[in-house]
Design an enzyme around this catalytic site. Sequence first.
Site, PDB file in Angstrom:
ATOM      1  N   THR A 240       0.792  -1.020  -0.393  1.00  0.00           N
ATOM      2  CA  THR A 240       0.175  -0.012  -0.274  1.00  0.00           C
ATOM      3  C   THR A 240       1.136   1.203   0.168  1.00  0.00           C
ATOM      4  O   THR A 240       2.137   1.106  -0.219  1.00  0.00           O
ATOM      5  CB  THR A 240      -0.279  -0.397   1.091  1.00  0.00           C
ATOM      6  OG1 THR A 240      -1.679  -0.920   1.410  1.00  0.00           O
ATOM      7  CG2 THR A 240      -1.666   1.235   1.570  1.00  0.00           C
ATOM      8  N   ARG A 268     -13.379  -7.925  -1.179  1.00  0.00           N
ATOM      9  CA  ARG A 268     -12.649  -7.621   0.508  1.00  0.00           C
ATOM     10  C   ARG A 268     -12.166  -6.195   0.185  1.00  0.00           C
ATOM     11  O   ARG A 268     -11.577  -5.770  -0.583  1.00  0.00           O
ATOM     12  CB  ARG A 268     -11.735  -8.571   0.271  1.00  0.00           C
ATOM     13  CG  ARG A 268     -10.717  -8.050   1.943  1.00  0.00           C
ATOM     14  CD  ARG A 268      -9.448  -7.419   1.383  1.00  0.00           C
ATOM     15  NE  ARG A 268      -8.286  -7.621   2.656  1.00  0.00           N
ATOM     16  CZ  ARG A 268      -8.022  -6.693   3.105  1.00  0.00           C
ATOM     17  NH1 ARG A 268      -7.921  -5.765   2.068  1.00  0.00           N
ATOM     18  NH2 ARG A 268      -7.148  -6.644   3.833  1.00  0.00           N
ATOM     19  N   GLY A 270     -10.281  -3.900   2.502  1.00  0.00           N
ATOM     20  CA  GLY A 270      -9.260  -3.799   3.552  1.00  0.00           C
ATOM     21  C   GLY A 270      -9.120  -2.266   4.297  1.00  0.00           C
ATOM     22  O   GLY A 270     -10.484  -1.922   4.472  1.00  0.00           O
ATOM     23  N   ASP A 271      -7.911  -2.160   5.056  1.00  0.00           N
ATOM     24  CA  ASP A 271      -7.697  -1.014   6.019  1.00  0.00           C
ATOM     25  C   ASP A 271      -7.869   0.338   4.947  1.00  0.00           C
ATOM     26  O   ASP A 271      -8.782   1.585   5.590  1.00  0.00           O
ATOM     27  CB  ASP A 271      -7.251  -1.320   7.165  1.00  0.00           C
ATOM     28  CG  ASP A 271      -5.904  -1.161   6.521  1.00  0.00           C
ATOM     29  OD1 ASP A 271      -6.032  -1.619   5.566  1.00  0.00           O
ATOM     30  OD2 ASP A 271      -5.148  -0.423   6.753  1.00  0.00           O
ATOM     31  N   THR A 291      -0.116   1.077   6.487  1.00  0.00           N
ATOM     32  CA  THR A 291       0.046   0.009   5.779  1.00  0.00           C
ATOM     33  C   THR A 291       0.290  -1.360   6.518  1.00  0.00           C
ATOM     34  O   THR A 291       0.521  -1.067   8.213  1.00  0.00           O
ATOM     35  CB  THR A 291       1.549   0.225   4.894  1.00  0.00           C
ATOM     36  OG1 THR A 291       2.303  -0.036   5.423  1.00  0.00           O
ATOM     37  CG2 THR A 291       0.978   1.481   4.403  1.00  0.00           C
ATOM     38  N   GLY A 294      -5.139  -4.868   7.000  1.00  0.00           N
ATOM     39  CA  GLY A 294      -5.876  -4.567   6.831  1.00  0.00           C
ATOM     40  C   GLY A 294      -7.162  -5.032   7.865  1.00  0.00           C
ATOM     41  O   GLY A 294      -7.374  -4.250   8.771  1.00  0.00           O
TER      42      GLY A 294
HETATM   43  N1  ASP Z   1      -3.659  -2.830   4.571  1.00  0.00           N
HETATM   44  C1  ASP Z   1      -3.488  -3.252   3.269  1.00  0.00           C
HETATM   45  C2  ASP Z   1      -5.036  -4.107   2.777  1.00  0.00           C
HETATM   46  O1  ASP Z   1      -5.292  -4.529   3.497  1.00  0.00           O
HETATM   47  C3  ASP Z   1      -2.550  -4.029   2.940  1.00  0.00           C
HETATM   48  C4  ASP Z   1      -1.208  -3.572   3.112  1.00  0.00           C
HETATM   49  O2  ASP Z   1      -1.492  -2.210   3.306  1.00  0.00           O
HETATM   50  O3  ASP Z   1      -0.195  -4.295   2.432  1.00  0.00           O
HETATM   51  O4  ASP Z   1      -5.477  -3.865   1.963  1.00  0.00           O
END
Ligand code: ASP
Length: 409
Positions: A240, A268, A270-271, A291, A294
Site C-alpha cells: 500500500t 474484500r 481492507g483498511d 500499511t 488491514g
Molecule cells: N492494508 C492493506 C490492506 O489490508 C494492505 C497493505 O497495506 O499491505 O488491504
Amino acid sequence: MHISRRDFITTTVVGPLALGAGAAAAANAAAAGAGSSATAGKRPIIVSSGNGYDYLDAAYEFLKDGGDTLDAAIRVVKGPEDDPNEDSVGLGGLPNEEGVVELDACCMHGPSRRAGSVGGVRNIRNVSLVAKAVIEHTGHVMLVGEGAERFAAAMGFARENLLTQRSRKTWLLWKEFHSSDDWWGPGLAHPDWRAPENIAASDAREQGIRRLAERAADLGIEPEYRMAAVRKVLFPPTGTIHCSALDEQGAMSGITTTSGLAYKLPGRLGDSPVIGAGCFTDQDVGSAGATGSGEENIKVAGAHTIVENMRHGMSPLDAGMDALKRIVRNYGGDKQRLRFMDMTYYILRKDGAYAGVSLWEGYEPGKPHRIAVHDGSQRSEPTIPLFAGASQEFPPFPKVPAERLKEIS
Ligand code: ASP
C-alpha cells in the site's frame, strides 16, 4: 532452473522472536532520531510509506511553492499507482482470487475538513484521484464497486485493464499452485503433467518450490522476476502507499491507496478505504496512515486512534505505539498469532513532529519497514518497532533446511 538460496532462506527460516513486548520500542524510543522526531519538526513536511520515497522531491517543491496539501500527497501516491512494476497499487497491482484487480483509496483534506473514499474499484488506475473526486463532485463520502467505477468513468477517468502480463502470470501461477483438486494447470494430456509422488514431506516441499519455479518458466515469467513471483505465490504479499503532507501555514491532508491483499476474496475491503483506519487527518491535530494487515487495523481504527492520542497530548511515537498495543491486546499478546501479522503507521503532527512505527521490525530480518520523509532534506528512515525481529509471512510455510536449499540452488 536456478533457485537462489538467498531468495528462500529469509522466507523459510523462522525469524527470531523477541518476547519482551515493548522492550524493542523502549530501546528504540530512547535512541529516537531515526523514524521519529519527538519535538516540533519543520514545515512544510511530507511523510510517506517507504515506497513513496522517489516521488517526495517533486511533491515537496510543489508544496513549498504554495500547492495544496492533498494535491501534494496525491503527487506522491500517483507515482506508484502509475508504475506497472509496482504490484501493490494501481496499474499492475496483484489481483483478487479471480484474477481481477480491485483498488481501494481514501483521503482527507484538512483545511476544508472533507473526506472521500472508494473501495473495490475495477479498471481505473488512479483511485487516489477518484477518492478526491468524491469530495469535489458528490455529496457522499464513500463509493464502492461498480458504482465507484461508473462514477470514475463519468468523471473522465479512462477504463483500462489493470492486470499487466506480469501480474496476470503471477496470479495464474498462484491459481495453479493451489489447484490440486480442480481443473486449473496442465491436464493429463499435457507433456508437463506429472503424477503426484509418494515422498517424504520435506522433499515434497522442496519439490514444490522447484516445480513452481519450472511452471513459472513455462508460463513465460521473465527469469529475473521468476523467484519473486514464486515467493508471491507462497506468501501472498500486502502493499500500500500512504502519504501525509503539512504546509508552512499548518494546513494538512492525508491519502492512502492500494490494491490490497493479493488474491483476496472478490469484494474484500481492507483498511485503506476506511476513513479512520487506513487514513485520518484532523486539521487541529495531525494526520496518520497505515500499511499492513488491514483486518487488524480496522478493528483498532488505527489512524483515528493515533490522531486522537495526539489530541490528548501523546507524542507521535507514543500515539502510534498505543495503537499497535491495541492490536496486541486483541490477541491477548499471543505471539504465535501476532507474528503472522504486521502493521506500520506513518504519523505527522501539526507542528511537524513525525514518527514511523511498526509492530515488527520488517517482513525479513535486516530489512526494516521504512518511513520516507521530506522537510527540506529527503530521507528514508527505519520505523520504530514494538517487537524486535521480523514478522512471518502468512500462510506459514515450513522451513527447508539451509543445506538442502544449497542443493536446490
Ligand atoms: N492494508 C492493506 C490492506 O489490508 C494492505 C497493505 O497495506 O499491505 O488491504
